[in-house]
Enzyme design. Structure first.
Site, PDB file in Angstrom:
ATOM      1  CE  LYS A  54      -3.884  -2.351   1.790  1.00  0.00           C
ATOM      2  NZ  LYS A  54      -4.536  -2.708   3.074  1.00  0.00           N
ATOM      3  CD  GLN A  98      -3.511  -4.422   6.487  1.00  0.00           C
ATOM      4  OE1 GLN A  98      -3.380  -3.502   5.528  1.00  0.00           O
ATOM      5  NE2 GLN A  98      -3.753  -5.596   6.098  1.00  0.00           N
ATOM      6  CG  ASP A 121      -9.992  -0.496   4.142  1.00  0.00           C
ATOM      7  OD1 ASP A 121     -10.021  -1.003   3.127  1.00  0.00           O
ATOM      8  OD2 ASP A 121      -9.472  -0.948   5.627  1.00  0.00           O
TER       9      ASP A 121
END
Ligand code: NAP
Length: 299
Positions: A54, A98, A121
């Site tokens: 990422k 995460q 997200d």
């Protein structure tokens, strides 16, 4: 094999290139650099790899990348203090924690702490609610990526029969909402669905997100239908001892004899996830600054 292969890797590269152009324009015209903050708690090796990917992808499109690595025993108050700081930081437009997180932390509470305007997200209750009530939302990255692939392949999705196998908050539910928004007739199937093969056979668009290798067989697929394989299962490699390979939820060989188009695993949906994380960061940045959003990068 008769189906066209949907090349997610190439399509994702195109999306990233478009994002890089938009970022360069934002910097030149507005003096704004979109920024993505990624928080990793603990040292899970798979998570470390994802976070590194990422970071690389974020920097490659010209965005600012802020990595925050916290020890595995970080208490909730400390994680929340960091999230509060990132929520208030004008250089940060997207925040991602995460998952999985260590057991003293709670994923739902963590997501809820992130400002919904920066929840790239798309996992917060606010963004899920906004999506399902037809408001602008930040949408979970993998379903957004599947929608982009489908629109690219099929153009308008209106009136098509879509079947989504899987009803997770991360994928199945937002995927179904996106297809509904595009005026498909949507069925959500799951582990209690009766006659799953029969349900799948009516799908012009069949999206499988289960996590059971090669479950969807060729005779579940409508002739000429479009098959999007989201599932990922790592299995021992049949020819290379000690190595592994990835399998999707769809039996590629038999399904590609029947479908009109199909995504492979790997190289189909997977590359779209990070591309859409970048797309969401750009969208969040534009919305925060009241600027027009880039066409084709949102739902
Ligand atoms: P999940 O939360 O485990 O959900 C799986 C879903 O599959 C559930 O709704 C479950 O039904 C359903 N299911 C299980 N067995 C079934 C069966 N025999 N028949 C029909 N439905 C069945 O998983 P997820 O997070 O949605 O992810 C699904 C898959 O997609 C995984 O392989 C994951 O690795 C992959 N994935 C890939 C990406 C990517 O970037 N490519 C991103 C996200 C996910 P119930 O609700 O009834 O239990």
């Amino acid at each position: 094999m008769t189906a066209d292969i949907i090349d997610g890797k190439a399509f994702a590269a195109g999306v990233r290139a478009r994002i890089a152009d938009q970022v360069a324009q934002l910097k030149a015209e507005q003096g704004i650099t979109p920024g993505l903050a990624v928080v990793l708690v603990g040292e899970d090796p798979a998570s470390e790899v994802y976070v590194a990917h990422k970071h690389k992808a974020t920097v490659e499109v010209g965005m600012a990348s802020f990595e925050h690595k916290l020890p595995a025993d970080t208490p909730e108050e400390e994680l929340f203090a960091l999230i509060d700081k990132l929520n208030a930081d004008p250089k940060v437009h997207g925040i991602l924690c995460q998952f999985p997180v260590p057991e003293q932390l709670d994923e739902r509470r963590t997501v809820a702490r992130i400002d919904p305007a920066k929840d790239v997200d798309g996992l917060s209750v606010t963004n899920a609610g906004r999506l399902s009530t037809g408001l602008d939302a930040l949408v979970s990255c993998t379903p957004l990526g599947c929608l982009m692939l489908l629109r690219d392949r099929l153009g308008k999705l209106e009136g098509l029969e879509a079947v989504v196998i899987g009803r997770s908050n991360l994928f199945g539910k937002p995927m179904a909402q996106l297809l509904l928004r595009d005026n498909c007739t949507v069925t959500i199937a799951h582990s209690r669905t009766k006659d799953l093969a029969e349900v799948c056979r009516r799908a012009d668009i069949l999206v499988a997100a289960v996590g059971r290798a090669e479950m969807v067989k060729g005779d579940w697929v409508k002739p000429g239908g479009t098959v999007i394989d989201v599932g990922i299962t790592r299995v021992p490699h049949p020819d290379k001892p000690g190595k592994t390979k990835l399998l999707g939820d769809v039996d590629f060989e038999s399904a590609s004899d029947v479908a009109g188009a199909i995504t492979p695993v790997p190289g189909g949906v997977g590359p779209m996830t990070i591309a859409c994380l970048l797309a969401n960061t750009l969208t969040a940045c534009c919305r925060i600054h009241g600027l027009p959003e880039s066409e084709g990068l949102t739902a």
